[in-house]
Design a protein around this motif. Structure first.
Motif, PDB file in Angstrom:
ATOM      1  N   GLU A 111       0.853  -1.180   0.000  1.00  0.00           N
ATOM      2  CA  GLU A 111       0.000   0.000   0.000  1.00  0.00           C
ATOM      3  C   GLU A 111       0.896   1.241   0.000  1.00  0.00           C
ATOM      4  O   GLU A 111       1.654   1.467   0.955  1.00  0.00           O
ATOM      5  N   VAL A 112       0.849   2.020  -1.084  1.00  0.00           N
ATOM      6  CA  VAL A 112       1.735   3.179  -1.212  1.00  0.00           C
ATOM      7  C   VAL A 112       0.946   4.463  -1.458  1.00  0.00           C
ATOM      8  O   VAL A 112       1.475   5.423  -2.018  1.00  0.00           O
ATOM      9  N   GLY A 113      -0.323   4.487  -1.067  1.00  0.00           N
ATOM     10  CA  GLY A 113      -1.134   5.675  -1.273  1.00  0.00           C
ATOM     11  C   GLY A 113      -0.667   6.867  -0.462  1.00  0.00           C
ATOM     12  O   GLY A 113       0.024   6.739   0.557  1.00  0.00           O
ATOM     13  N   PHE A 114      -1.028   8.067  -0.925  1.00  0.00           N
ATOM     14  CA  PHE A 114      -0.608   9.309  -0.278  1.00  0.00           C
ATOM     15  C   PHE A 114      -1.114   9.388   1.157  1.00  0.00           C
ATOM     16  O   PHE A 114      -0.402   9.862   2.051  1.00  0.00           O
ATOM     17  N   LEU A 115      -2.345   8.940   1.385  1.00  0.00           N
ATOM     18  CA  LEU A 115      -2.919   9.025   2.729  1.00  0.00           C
ATOM     19  C   LEU A 115      -2.286   8.035   3.703  1.00  0.00           C
ATOM     20  O   LEU A 115      -2.518   8.133   4.909  1.00  0.00           O
ATOM     21  N   TRP A 116      -1.534   7.083   3.195  1.00  0.00           N
ATOM     22  CA  TRP A 116      -0.898   6.075   4.046  1.00  0.00           C
ATOM     23  C   TRP A 116       0.541   6.445   4.405  1.00  0.00           C
ATOM     24  O   TRP A 116       1.205   5.684   5.098  1.00  0.00           O
ATOM     25  N   ALA A 117       1.014   7.562   3.915  1.00  0.00           N
ATOM     26  CA  ALA A 117       2.405   7.973   4.167  1.00  0.00           C
ATOM     27  C   ALA A 117       2.462   8.864   5.402  1.00  0.00           C
ATOM     28  O   ALA A 117       1.965  10.002   5.376  1.00  0.00           O
ATOM     29  N   PRO A 118       3.040   8.401   6.502  1.00  0.00           N
ATOM     30  CA  PRO A 118       3.069   9.218   7.730  1.00  0.00           C
ATOM     31  C   PRO A 118       3.875  10.502   7.581  1.00  0.00           C
ATOM     32  O   PRO A 118       3.613  11.476   8.304  1.00  0.00           O
ATOM     33  N   ASN A 119       4.856  10.527   6.660  1.00  0.00           N
ATOM     34  CA  ASN A 119       5.641  11.751   6.498  1.00  0.00           C
ATOM     35  C   ASN A 119       4.877  12.831   5.736  1.00  0.00           C
ATOM     36  O   ASN A 119       5.350  13.971   5.628  1.00  0.00           O
TER      37      ASN A 119
END
Length: 519
Positions: free
Chosen positions: A198-206
């Motif tokens: 899962e590499v979605g934008f909403l899944w990126a903590p940074n």
């Protein structure tokens, strides 16, 4: 006469022009704080008057020191209508009646000065000297130049404390919605080894936790520190310093670091913004090659049919521009905290000669507040670096999502704790930039702590806060380096939350002549 704790006197009724009226008012110390005997603390100096005018809440633009210096010099330059308003507030001791009286007197004196200048020009024309080009009022037509330090300081200190955090939060929310419309908010792709990630934008903590939570809180902390220092704590302490022991004002000290702010801006916009976007986001997608791990910004590289290259390039460009500006303000916040520590150190050195420094009203509260703000800003700054490194390393793991990676690591803490993790040949610049963030935060914390602790006569509670900062730094180093790092990450989150509400971590500072410098 004393008004609002300051020496007040009505303007003279004589037909003085602005230069004479202004010179007499400054020499008599009208508008200056008074001592226990009711006498003003000496005459005005250009630096003190410029700082007093800049500290007026309604005066959002402040005033340049050079403009005030021109008032003190024997020349033909007068004062603008706008600055008459601010000068009258200072000489009128912020009293409505006194301000009105001084404003009327200043307007009349400026009119007399203007009439004298007009007569002087006419005489020059008649005599044929040609010297009829007298300077304009306040010298405000002269070259000002762009003061990035003053602009940056104003972003943090002018207006509501929520302004900057709200803008940063709003920008992050706008990116979240944009990613949703471009369908890259939640993206799954299958790697060559068959692992689905899962590499979605909403899944990126940074990009979510950092800009929705950590950055706004950090900016709010710095804004509160700067605003409180320049409007409350600093004037209270400076009032006790003798005239000859005072140095330049707050704005002048900020402007002394202009080159540092320029370097930070060029570094963030040039390297973290443009260069990183071109090398990490644009070129790999256009050329179809690269050793960069796949995430939301490069998914068009592996799924060109589902995600448009142009749309993704535009979105990543906007995201990196937003990120670079936020990180410039982040670095600028650290610089401002160091400027604040320097300012306190100079004032503390001058106040050290005061026989009652230990019992001065507001001295202990000021130094305690500064240290609490620096501790809060440091722990949130370190958590920013942790989130950046966490996302960077997750992309090369076999976990399907970053949260499942953390849960899996936490579950294996008892059996494989301390086992080194191999990350292969993939790399992400975020791994390096997160290390830079840690180094900058720790450097700012150490520098500010040393400067404040050596200038304060109070015993500051630095052992527990410094231990907390070291713990967060250790958690950053362990993140993704060994199995079981999530345990330390959980402890770091608890420490961050506790430090936000109690940055002293249960300890309290103590005043006393026998001070101990504990780092």
């Amino acid at each position: 006469m004393i008004k609002n704790g300051k020496y007040f006197s009505l303007p003279d009724k004589e037909d003085d022009d602005f230069k004479s009226l202004f010179t007499n008012a400054c020499a008599n110390g009208i508008g200056r704080p008074v001592d226990s005997d009711g006498c003003p603390h000496g005459p005005w100096t250009p630096e003190m008057l410029a700082e007093a005018i800049s500290q007026i809440d309604a005066n959002r633009n402040g005033i340049e020191l050079r403009t005030v210096q021109l008032w003190f010099k024997d020349n033909e330059k007068g004062i603008s209508t706008n600055n008459i308003r601010w000068l009258a507030r200072v000489l009128g001791c912020n009293d409505p009646e006194g301000t009105i009286a001084w404003q009327a007197a200043l307007i009349r004196s400026q009119a007399r000065l203007t009439e004298r200048r007009r007569a002087h020009r006419e005489n020059n024309v008649v005599s044929g000297s040609g010297h009829d080009m007298l300077p304009d009022i306040d010298g405000e037509d002269s070259r000002h130049g762009l003061s990035i330090a003053r602009v940056t300081e104003a972003i943090f200190s002018h207006g509501s404390l929520l302004n900057l955090p709200a803008w940063v939060f709003a920008g992050a929310v706008a990116l979240q919605f944009s990613s949703y419309f471009l369908t890259i908010h939640s993206v799954s792709y299958v790697r060559e080894d068959g692992i689905t990630k899962e590499v979605g934008f909403l899944w990126a903590p940074n990009w979510t936790i950092v800009f929705l939570v950590l950055m706004p809180v950090f900016f709010g902390i710095v804004a509160d520190q700067v605003t409180t220092w320049k409007t409350q704590s600093r004037p209270t302490l400076v009032a006790y310093i003798n005239e000859h022991d005072r140095d330049e004002g707050w704005i002048q000290k900020i402007e002394a670091s202009s080159y540092t702010y320029w370097v930070a801006l060029l570094l963030c916009l040039g390297f973290a913004g443009v260069f990183q976007w071109v090398s990490v986001r644009l070129l790999p997608v256009l050329q179809g090659s690269g050793a960069i791990a796949i995430d939301w910004g490069s998914v068009a590289f592996v799924q060109p049919d589902n995600f448009g290259v142009v749309e993704q390039a535009v979105f990543t460009g906007a995201a990196y521009l937003y990120m670079s500006l936020c990180f410039y303000l982040f670095i600028a916040g650290l610089i401002l905290l160091c400027n604040l520590a320097d300012d306190f150190a100079h004032i503390g050195k001058a106040l050290g000669l005061h026989p009652k420094f230990m019992s001065l009203n507001g001295a202990h509260a000021a130094v305690s507040r500064i240290m609490r703000g620096i501790v809060r800003a440091s722990i949130f700054g370190l958590m920013v670096a942790v989130c950046m490194k966490l996302q960077s390393l997750y992309l090369v793991t076999t976990a399907p999502s970053v949260w499942q990676w953390l849960l899996s690591d936490f579950g294996s803490a008892m059996s494989n704790f301390g086992t080194r993790i191999d990350w292969g040949d993939y790399s992400m610049p975020t791994h390096y930039t997160s290390l830079l963030v840690v180094l900058m935060v720790c450097t700012a914390y150490i520098y500010a702590t040393i400067r404040i602790n050596t200038a304060s006569p109070f015993q500051l509670p630095l052992v527990r806060p410094t231990t907390a900062v070291l713990l967060l730094g250790f958690a950053y180093l362990l993140t993704g380096a060994v199995s079981g790092f999530s345990v330390f990450l959980a402890v770091a989150i608890v420490v961050t939350l506790y430090g936000f509400f109690d940055p002293d971590f249960g300890s309290r500072s103590k005043g006393g002549a026998n001070r101990q410098n504990v780092l």
